[in-house]
Design a protein around this motif. Sequence first.
Motif, mmCIF file in Angstrom:
data_model
loop_
_atom_site.group_PDB
_atom_site.id
_atom_site.type_symbol
_atom_site.label_atom_id
_atom_site.label_comp_id
_atom_site.label_asym_id
_atom_site.label_seq_id
_atom_site.Cartn_x
_atom_site.Cartn_y
_atom_site.Cartn_z
ATOM 1 N N SER A 290 100.629 39.929 77.717
ATOM 2 C CA SER A 290 99.376 40.538 78.183
ATOM 3 C C SER A 290 98.293 40.518 77.124
ATOM 4 O O SER A 290 97.100 40.665 77.428
ATOM 5 C CB SER A 290 99.623 41.989 78.629
ATOM 6 O OG SER A 290 99.998 42.797 77.525
ATOM 7 N N GLN B 67 97.294 39.288 84.562
ATOM 8 C CA GLN B 67 96.362 39.774 85.596
ATOM 9 C C GLN B 67 96.170 38.752 86.716
ATOM 10 O O GLN B 67 95.078 38.584 87.259
ATOM 11 C CB GLN B 67 95.017 40.178 84.996
ATOM 12 C CG GLN B 67 95.082 41.444 84.185
ATOM 13 C CD GLN B 67 93.714 42.058 83.889
ATOM 14 O OE1 GLN B 67 93.609 43.050 83.186
ATOM 15 N NE2 GLN B 67 92.660 41.482 84.430
ATOM 16 N N GLU C 153 90.085 41.726 92.121
ATOM 17 C CA GLU C 153 89.875 42.270 90.780
ATOM 18 C C GLU C 153 90.539 43.628 90.611
ATOM 19 O O GLU C 153 91.096 43.942 89.554
ATOM 20 C CB GLU C 153 88.378 42.372 90.483
ATOM 21 C CG GLU C 153 87.711 41.008 90.306
ATOM 22 C CD GLU C 153 86.227 41.124 90.010
ATOM 23 O OE1 GLU C 153 85.702 42.260 90.077
ATOM 24 O OE2 GLU C 153 85.598 40.095 89.694
ATOM 25 N N LYS C 154 90.524 44.449 91.657
ATOM 26 C CA LYS C 154 91.176 45.754 91.605
ATOM 27 C C LYS C 154 92.689 45.572 91.480
ATOM 28 O O LYS C 154 93.344 46.235 90.665
ATOM 29 C CB LYS C 154 90.853 46.561 92.858
ATOM 30 C CG LYS C 154 91.513 47.932 92.878
ATOM 31 C CD LYS C 154 91.176 48.672 94.169
ATOM 32 C CE LYS C 154 91.877 50.032 94.199
ATOM 33 N NZ LYS C 154 91.588 50.772 95.463
ATOM 34 N N GLU D 73 94.303 42.995 90.262
ATOM 35 C CA GLU D 73 94.646 42.404 88.969
ATOM 36 C C GLU D 73 94.940 43.481 87.930
ATOM 37 O O GLU D 73 95.935 43.409 87.202
ATOM 38 C CB GLU D 73 93.502 41.520 88.473
ATOM 39 C CG GLU D 73 93.319 40.232 89.261
ATOM 40 C CD GLU D 73 92.057 39.486 88.869
ATOM 41 O OE1 GLU D 73 91.901 38.328 89.315
ATOM 42 O OE2 GLU D 73 91.230 40.054 88.122
ATOM 43 N N LYS D 74 94.101 44.491 87.873
ATOM 44 C CA LYS D 74 94.234 45.538 86.847
ATOM 45 C C LYS D 74 95.356 46.513 87.166
ATOM 46 O O LYS D 74 96.164 46.855 86.301
ATOM 47 C CB LYS D 74 92.903 46.269 86.697
ATOM 48 C CG LYS D 74 91.778 45.369 86.188
ATOM 49 C CD LYS D 74 90.442 46.103 86.169
ATOM 50 C CE LYS D 74 89.329 45.176 85.702
ATOM 51 N NZ LYS D 74 87.998 45.849 85.721
ATOM 52 N N THR D 75 95.403 46.992 88.420
ATOM 53 C CA THR D 75 96.418 47.983 88.776
ATOM 54 C C THR D 75 97.820 47.382 88.786
ATOM 55 O O THR D 75 98.787 48.034 88.371
ATOM 56 C CB THR D 75 96.111 48.620 90.141
ATOM 57 O OG1 THR D 75 96.043 47.590 91.142
ATOM 58 C CG2 THR D 75 94.794 49.363 90.115
ATOM 59 N N LYS E 162 98.876 44.809 86.972
ATOM 60 C CA LYS E 162 99.279 44.583 85.590
ATOM 61 C C LYS E 162 99.767 45.884 84.953
ATOM 62 O O LYS E 162 100.800 45.902 84.268
ATOM 63 C CB LYS E 162 98.096 44.027 84.778
ATOM 64 C CG LYS E 162 98.383 43.904 83.284
ATOM 65 C CD LYS E 162 97.151 43.442 82.523
ATOM 66 C CE LYS E 162 97.399 43.418 81.027
ATOM 67 N NZ LYS E 162 96.211 42.972 80.257
ATOM 68 N N GLN E 163 99.058 46.971 85.186
ATOM 69 C CA GLN E 163 99.430 48.260 84.608
ATOM 70 C C GLN E 163 100.798 48.713 85.102
ATOM 71 O O GLN E 163 101.613 49.229 84.328
ATOM 72 C CB GLN E 163 98.366 49.313 84.941
ATOM 73 C CG GLN E 163 98.549 50.637 84.208
ATOM 74 C CD GLN E 163 98.522 50.484 82.696
ATOM 75 O OE1 GLN E 163 97.784 49.658 82.151
ATOM 76 N NE2 GLN E 163 99.345 51.267 82.005
#
Length: 400
Positions: free
Chosen positions: A155, A307, A354-355, A357-359, A361-362
């Motif tokens: 990451s 992501q 895009e939303k 991708e971040k959530t 990955k987390q």
Amino acid sequence: MEILFISHKYPPTIGGMEKQCYELIAQSSLNHTVHKLIYIAGTESKLSFFAKLKSRVKNLLKSNPQIDIIHLNDGLMGMFLLWLKKHTTIPVVVTFHGLDLIFPNKLYQRVVSKKFIKYDAAICVSKATAQECLNRNFNSQKVFVVPNGVDHQISNYQSDKVKFAKKINNRNISNKKIIAMMGRPVKRKGFSWFLKEVVPQLNEDVLVVMIGPLSNKNKQTVWKKLLPRSIRSQIDLASQGMNDEIEITQILQDQTISNKVIQTGKIPFEEVLEILSLAKLFVMPNIKVEGDAEGFGLVALEASLRQTVVLASDLEGIPEAIQNGKNGYLLPSGKVEDWINKINELLNSTDQLEKNEKTFKQFTLENYSWTKMTSGYIEVFKKIIKNTKKKRKIHWNGTS
């Protein structure tokens, strides 16, 4: 705790099982005394490794009588070391990944059902693999599920998307929406299915990048063609999966499909990360293949850490890695319309993508790591050692 790890899957050979084995040993050695007997490609032949394995195990155990537990990293090691339970009361644990458990050979299955159950524990990389153990009469108290992890450093890799986009097979991809897929060309991965059924229906601005080796050579050698189909299939499966390379090569001869596809061949891992960084989606379109199975889905987790939104088949051990709506989307295996609709939905909705991708990955970062996987193994090891009531000793041929 002192642990002996025995495996024929280890770097520099590349693969999910090799990575899992390396990380398990490395992480375990941080807090425990570790001994290892592993096959390292280039140092000797695999035939030599297995031929010398018994004497090497004997010598190592005699030199280190304080070893608390022995771990075998897959079913093949379990097959070659069945004799262990007759010569030592040190508990032996085997990890099963999928194919090494369900390999469709009657003799092998008799061994699995009658001999493997005598090992002290089975650690499975997914619930699906654990169920296959139970289907083969394993004691439910000795079957444990410990999912694989993933390297969090992935990451943090700094990608130069603009620069790398110019060097993919000398093709201009600046205006393309990239879908990546990665792995060896084996039937269960569903690559030929995806190329044949899904790719022709994708929009012209979509480009599929296939990461992985493809020789473009017909591998049906003369001697192999003379064998019955059932035997050819078992040979393919034994070599890590029924080959899909010939069909993929044939499909890519259709220019309407090949114009939408780039096949990279074997590339450095840094370039893999660059492609995943460029990709909008990563697909793992596995299909059901009799006698074969996907044990986990490490590549999907690696994509998630870059992501890249993952779409994967809701099949076998894959849901252990990708949890629907949490770090990717699970889709029905082989359902063309479902795959096309989800791809179009995501590629046409920049905000949603895009939303995700971040959530996603987390979620992967929080729930999958090699440290967490190793902790799971150590917990099982401790439990098995505690439950081993006999005094552990080594007795070759009936003598101490």
